[in-house]
Write a protein that holds these residues in place. Structure first.
Motif, PDB file in Angstrom:
ATOM      1  N   LYS A 228      25.676  14.034  39.695  1.00 26.73           N
ATOM      2  CA  LYS A 228      26.187  12.867  38.975  1.00 26.73           C
ATOM      3  C   LYS A 228      26.020  12.948  37.463  1.00 26.73           C
ATOM      4  CE  LYS A 228      25.291   9.852  42.944  1.00 26.73           C
ATOM      5  NZ  LYS A 228      24.548   8.666  43.450  1.00 26.73           N
ATOM      6  N   ASP A 229      25.324  13.977  36.970  1.00 25.94           N
ATOM      7  CA  ASP A 229      25.142  14.104  35.522  1.00 25.94           C
ATOM      8  C   ASP A 229      26.488  14.381  34.859  1.00 25.94           C
ATOM      9  OD1 ASP A 229      22.279  13.788  35.270  1.00 25.94           O
ATOM     10  OD2 ASP A 229      22.105  15.721  36.287  1.00 25.94           O
ATOM     11  N   PRO A 230      26.736  13.792  33.680  1.00 30.35           N
ATOM     12  CA  PRO A 230      28.012  13.998  33.004  1.00 30.35           C
ATOM     13  C   PRO A 230      28.098  15.385  32.380  1.00 30.35           C
ATOM     14  CG  PRO A 230      26.553  12.734  31.604  1.00 30.35           C
ATOM     15  CD  PRO A 230      25.838  12.895  32.925  1.00 30.35           C
ATOM     16  N   THR A 265      31.758  14.368  36.040  1.00 31.51           N
ATOM     17  CA  THR A 265      30.409  14.701  36.472  1.00 31.51           C
ATOM     18  C   THR A 265      30.305  16.198  36.769  1.00 31.51           C
ATOM     19  OG1 THR A 265      30.896  14.344  38.809  1.00 31.51           O
ATOM     20  CG2 THR A 265      30.157  12.418  37.525  1.00 31.51           C
TER      21      THR A 265
END
Length: 379
Positions: A228-230, A265
């Motif tokens: 989920k990290d951009p 993401t």
């Protein structure tokens, strides 16, 4: 776990939208033909700038040391000199509509260019970096965010050798170079282009190439965090072509030059790369805390990825509204991935055997084993 069908469908829709947005802007003919000087022109983005400018009918001159060969179109003028030693004689007595300064990270290079080119160019485009910002902690910041400050004794005394020995100087020196550009050429004539991670065919750092190569190889793939990290990055060709269009329109000011157009993401990025290289990877997501405990570093061991929390919460969340409103468009991610892998396969076998970023197969296998052992023990 494998890349989900939902993420692949979403990525495909995103790619289709970007594909429709990009070519229309590229097809529009420039209103005027320019005489363009490119300082550098033979590195990663430079040849793309040159080819695109020539294809659009502009006259191009490149100035560099002549040490690196590049496949440039016929008719491009080549001037030779060395900015590190102050040898800019080949530029004296000449005028251009636009100067694009690609390789500079030292303020004295800008100062010396100003001495020769002030009043001789109408627009000075300086290729800077997102590293000029003081902090990466806040999401959504735009070009008005505070810049890194140089704290040394004499910024004009800084050299390439000192920069290589202390890369912590990179952001402050780029920020100081921006200030020098404005001093030499005036705010009204200066365009500051601030890219982040530049990717695509021709990138010798492998900071993005690792993923197309790794996913195409198959097998179980260690992936960072929870997906989920951009992430933000830009294809070198998109950056280069937009830079030429900035010259055509004469737009000045500062621009965050990064993408994609919509937030993405890490999971979506890997899904898009998998689509491009025609892979169906088995991704095992490993939490950030466990990676840190195993001394797996963000960015270098896990390329592109930076944790989206804490002091790096804004690293991959810079505002790009101003650049998009000024005509920046993007190739679909699967195209960038496929082209990157195709280029990588043209490299010598010994170069392909040793990637310059990312995990080696042995280290990845050890990481996966350690994670499974911990998971089994916890279960």
């Amino acid at each position: 776990m494998t890349a989900t069908r939902r993420s692949l469908v979403r990525l495909s829709a995103l790619a289709a939208g970007l594909a429709l947005a990009g070519p229309a802007a590229h097809a529009q003919a420039p209103r005027r033909k320019l005489n363009i000087l490119i300082l550098g022109g033979t590195g990663f983005t430079g040849p793309h700038q040159v080819r695109y400018a020539v294809a659009r009918g502009h006259k191009v001159t490149v100035f560099n040391r002549g040490r690196r060969q590049a496949d440039l179109p016929a008719g491009v003028e080549h001037l030779t000199g060395d900015r590190n030693t102050g040898d800019l004689k080949a530029l004296e007595g000449r005028t251009w509509d636009v100067c694009i300064d690609n390789p500079t990270s030292l303020p004295f290079w800008v100062r010396d260019a100003g001495k020769v080119l002030k009043g001789k160019v109408k627009q000075y485009i300086f290729i800077s970096t997102l590293s000029v910002y003081e902090s990466n902690a806040t999401a959504g910041t735009d070009e008005t965010a505070p810049l890194a400050r140089y704290t040394g004794a004499d910024v004009m005394a800084e050299t390439q050798e000192k920069l290589r020995a202390d890369m912590g100087l990179y952001g402050p020196l780029k920020a100081a170079s921006e200030a020098e550009a404005r001093k030499q050429f005036g705010d009204a004539a200066v365009t500051l282009v601030r890219p982040g991670l530049i990717v695509g065919p021709g990138d010798e750092t492998d900071r993005f190439s690792y993923w197309p190569v790794r996913l195409a190889r198959g097998g179980e793939v260690a992936a960072p965090g929870d997906g989920k990290d951009p992430v933000q990055f830009i294809d070198a060709r998109d950056l280069a072509e937009w830079t030429i269009r900035l010259a055509e329109t004469g737009r000045t000011g500062a621009f965050n030059a990064i993408g994609p157009a919509r937030p993405m993401t890490m999971s979506e990025m890997l899904a898009g790369i998998a689509q491009g290289v025609k892979a169906q990877p088995k991704l095992t997501w490993i939490p950030t805390a466990f990676l840190e405990a195993q001394k797996i570093n963000a960015w270098s061991d896990m390329p592109v990825w930076i944790p989206g929390q804490g002091e790096t919460a804004g690293f991959h969340r810079r505002s790009i509204a101003r650049a998009i409103n000024s005509g920046l468009t993007y190739r679909p991610l699967p195209v960038t991935a496929a082209d990157t892998l195709a280029w990588f396969k043209t490299l010598p076998a010994e170069r392909q055997a040793k990637l310059r970023s990312g995990l080696t197969p042995e280290r990845e296998a050890a990481l996966l084993m350690a994670w499974k052992t911990r998971a089994t023990a916890a279960g």
